[in-house]
Design a protein around this motif. Structure first.
Motif, PDB file in Angstrom:
ATOM      1  N   GLY A 308       0.818  -1.209   0.000  1.00 43.17           N
ATOM      2  CA  GLY A 308       0.000   0.000   0.000  1.00 43.17           C
ATOM      3  C   GLY A 308       0.848   1.254   0.000  1.00 43.17           C
ATOM      4  N   ASN A 349      -5.713  -0.720   2.078  1.00 46.14           N
ATOM      5  CA  ASN A 349      -5.556   0.727   2.230  1.00 46.14           C
ATOM      6  C   ASN A 349      -6.608   1.308   3.170  1.00 46.14           C
ATOM      7  N   ASP A 356      -8.901   4.818   0.498  1.00 47.58           N
ATOM      8  CA  ASP A 356      -8.256   4.143  -0.637  1.00 47.58           C
ATOM      9  C   ASP A 356      -8.186   5.096  -1.818  1.00 47.58           C
TER      10      ASP A 356
END
Length: 693
Positions: A308, A349, A356
């Protein structure tokens, strides 16, 4: 051509994959049937692709085969597994010595089946959750919409009990996602799925998560002054164990179950069958829960955060590059089923960052895909392509309302090579737009459809980007066509030839001049009636007869009727009337030779042998009498203006049928002339056709 019923389609699919004996296992996802076959070479892929109801087929390595059905997949799956012949399926095929040696050699040569297995593992761990993820995303979308309109503060820290409860409705899916993924992953690897779920649940209990940041003896919490983050470590049996909240984590269960499968299968080889039920789960949990808490959990969190962070770095330092790469990548990942790892990153995320940044650019790909489908739909309407219009309509609805792209991809895009480049142009333009605008984030995992637009922030930037992607792809497909000029000319010529052939065939013999379910109406001139007509014919020659409007409305010519049978005059010359009301009356004096059971058609023969058909609506026979209140019966004498029926025009239109009422002279060929009077508004009983013998 009509789409076969799912039962018939199930049997044809079964034949296409080589019969039930060739099926080792069968599952399905949101749009696809997924076969594990004994011998993939027995599949008749061309025959399967040609089936109405099949959007496409996807052969895979290891004798796996996918058939894309679309939204009806659950019904087709149910029909297949309930076929009596399926009792022969699911049995392992006998292997010869040569087969066994070939398998060993294949493994030794390092083929790429392992890569397929890896992505199948990822996909099958998430795919069964499609429904609940979509449900949760729509709950979030509704709440976000109410928040956008100022009706509730969706993000408030001190929400009322009502909205805390609404939060629980969607957080239940995202928070307990690791347990669900662990269950599916274990099932995929053919071990007890409840053991996988139990191991993951152990590190998500309130007892475990309650130690984070607490003053529990043996737990120490340190704070990073620079980052403002805290980390808790518990000393268990004298060993340090990093504490994490695993709610929403996806990499941890995937890593854990992969190792659990080795442990579980190893234990099954150690313990006799009669005690496996007790000791295999017991030792599996005894081994895997500590391993997950001490090692796999922290490792999975680290791996997920690392991926991420890497994407976040790219998004922060080269946002335009990131915004272009994501939508340009998806059109190639989704057909192969390789998009689930990115979906896992989105969930990661949200869990770690609280938002996200992948779903925004991904939305531009989805809407470019739906835009290309919209372009195909417009072309199918323009060129009167019935099957493509039906396919595109269903695919577009699944896309813009459900965010599901497979019906578009398999039903249309992958079948016509001219679509993909134009769709990719829409992806590119949408990605550039969202990159220039500075990116779009979301705090929820959402399927990118019209219904989930409110979950994206800033919403206006997202709307601009997906609109640009949609209309770019739609315009490029519509103006360039998804067929070449030669293909278009050929398809249109075949369409026109088929329509002309159908009309000519129906016009050849009066008994063939009407659809099969209406043939009885053309028999008004047969048998004794024909004799009566011929007997009075000579006496009636030179006379004229006025046919009156059977219903009030606007009179139009048969050439304007959207039905080749009537517009070609296969049922004789006459008029159509766009009805102003549903009261149908007799247009002439005579005998009712035929009254359709469904009430949609009436055949009247006059004293001089003129045969008149009154037909209410187009294809209304399919309504089976619903909306038709008939007041007469066959054999009854009627006078012009007598009440034949009352028709619920709203019901006719709601059923998708044109309500135009047709009146034709079936034996036009015997007349000197039949002269319609069109272009006027009339009341029932107004003369609209003059018949001269």
């Amino acid at each position: 051509m009509n789409t076969p019923k799912t039962g018939a389609l199930a049997e044809m699919i079964l034949r296409g994959v080589g019969g039930p004996e060739n099926i080792e296992s069968l599952t399905h996802c949101a749009t696809r049937l997924r076969f594990q076959l004994h011998d993939g070479t027995k599949v008749d892929q061309a025959a399967l692709d040609a089936l109405d109801g099949v959007m496409g087929t996807v052969p895979q390595s290891g004798d796996r085969f996918q058939i894309v059905i679309g939204g009806a997949v659950a019904g087709v799956y149910s029909d297949i597994v309930n076929l009596p012949s399926m009792s022969k399926a699911g049995k392992p095929a006998a292997k010869s010595d040569a087969d066994v040696k070939a398998e060993i050699r294949a493994k030794g040569r390092g083929r790429f089946a392992w890569l397929d297995n890896f992505f199948e593992y990822l996909s099958d761990s998430f795919r069964p959750l499609l429904g609940v993820l979509l449900g949760a995303s729509l709950i979030i979308a509704i709440a976000s919409m109410l928040d956008a309109f100022g009706l509730v503060d969706f993000r408030s820290a001190d929400k009322s009990a009502t909205w805390v409860f609404v939060d629980a409705m969607w957080r239940s899916v995202l928070y307990f996602l690791p347990i669900m993924v662990a269950y599916n992953a274990a099932k995929k690897l053919k071990i007890d799925p409840w053991v996988g779920a139990a191991v993951m649940a152990a590190v998500m209990t309130p007892n475990f998560t309650g130690m984070i940041g607490s003053k529990t003896p043996g737990v120490t919490t340190t704070t990073n002054a620079t980052l403002g983050t805290s980390e808790s470590v518990a000393h268990v049996f004298g060993l340090p164990m990093q504490l994490n909240d695993y709610g929403g984590q996806v990499f941890v269960p995937l890593l854990m179950v992969a190792l659990l499968a080795l442990v579980y299968k190893g234990l099954k080889r150690i313990f006799p069958e009669n005690v496996q039920m007790v000791f295999v789960p017991f030792f599996s949990m005894l081994i895997m829960i500590p391993l997950t808490a001490f090692l796999i959990g922290p490792l999975g969190v680290w791996a997920g955060n690392g991926l991420g962070s890497g994407l976040s770095w790219l998004n922060g330092h080269a946002p335009i590059v990131f915004a272009i790469v994501i939508p340009m990548l998806y059109p190639f990942l989704v057909p192969l089923g390789l998009h689930w790892p990115l979906n896992a990153l989105m969930l990661q995320n949200i869990n770690t960052l609280g938002y996200d940044f992948i779903q925004g650019p991904m939305g531009t790909w989805n809407f470019a895909c739906f835009g290309a489908t919209a372009g195909v739909l417009l072309l199918s309407i323009r060129h009167r392509e019935t099957m493509m219009r039906q396919t595109a309509t269903g695919a577009l609805a699944a896309g813009v309302l459900g965010g599901i792209s497979e019906p578009s991809l398999y039903g249309i895009h992958l079948r016509f090579k001219r679509i993909y480049p134009r769709m990719l142009a829409g992806c590119l333009v949408g990605g550039v737009t969202i990159g220039i605008l500075g990116g779009v984030n979301t705090e929820a995992f959402a399927f990118t459809s019209l219904l989930t637009i409110p979950v994206f922030d800033p919403m206006i930037k997202y709307i601009i980007a997906i609109s640009v992607a949609f209309f770019t792809a739609m315009a490029l497909v519509y103006f360039a066509d998804y067929r070449t000029k030669e293909e278009r000319a050929q398809v249109n010529a075949e369409r026109d030839a088929a329509a002309a052939e159908k009309a000519a065939a129906k016009a050849t013999v009066p008994a063939q001049a009407v659809k099969a379910e209406e043939r009885e109406l053309v028999t008004v001139g047969a048998g004794t009636g024909a004799s009566a007509g011929s007997a009075t014919g000579s006496a009636a020659e030179g006379k004229s007869l006025e046919l009156k409007a059977p219903v009030a409305g606007r009179v139009i010519g048969l050439g304007e009727i959207e039905d080749p049978v009537f517009s070609s005059r296969a049922l004789g010359e006459g008029v159509g009337i766009e009805p102003a009301d549903g009261r149908i009356v007799a247009p002439v004096d005579g005998e009712l030779i035929t009254v359709a059971d469904t009430g949609h058609a009436y055949g009247i023969r006059t004293a001089d042998g003129t045969e008149v058909l009154v037909h209410v609506g187009i294809d209304t026979v399919q309504m089976k009498g619903d909306g038709f209140d008939v007041h007469v019966k066959a054999g009854q004498k009627v006078t012009a203006g007598d009440h034949l029926a009352d028709v619920d025009l709203d019901a006719v239109r709601a059923a998708g049928h044109p309500a135009v009422t047709l009146m034709t002279v079936l034996n036009t060929a015997e007349m000197t002339s039949v002269e319609p009077r069109v272009g006027q508004d009339v009341t029932a009983g107004t003369p609209v056709v003059t018949v001269r013998r």
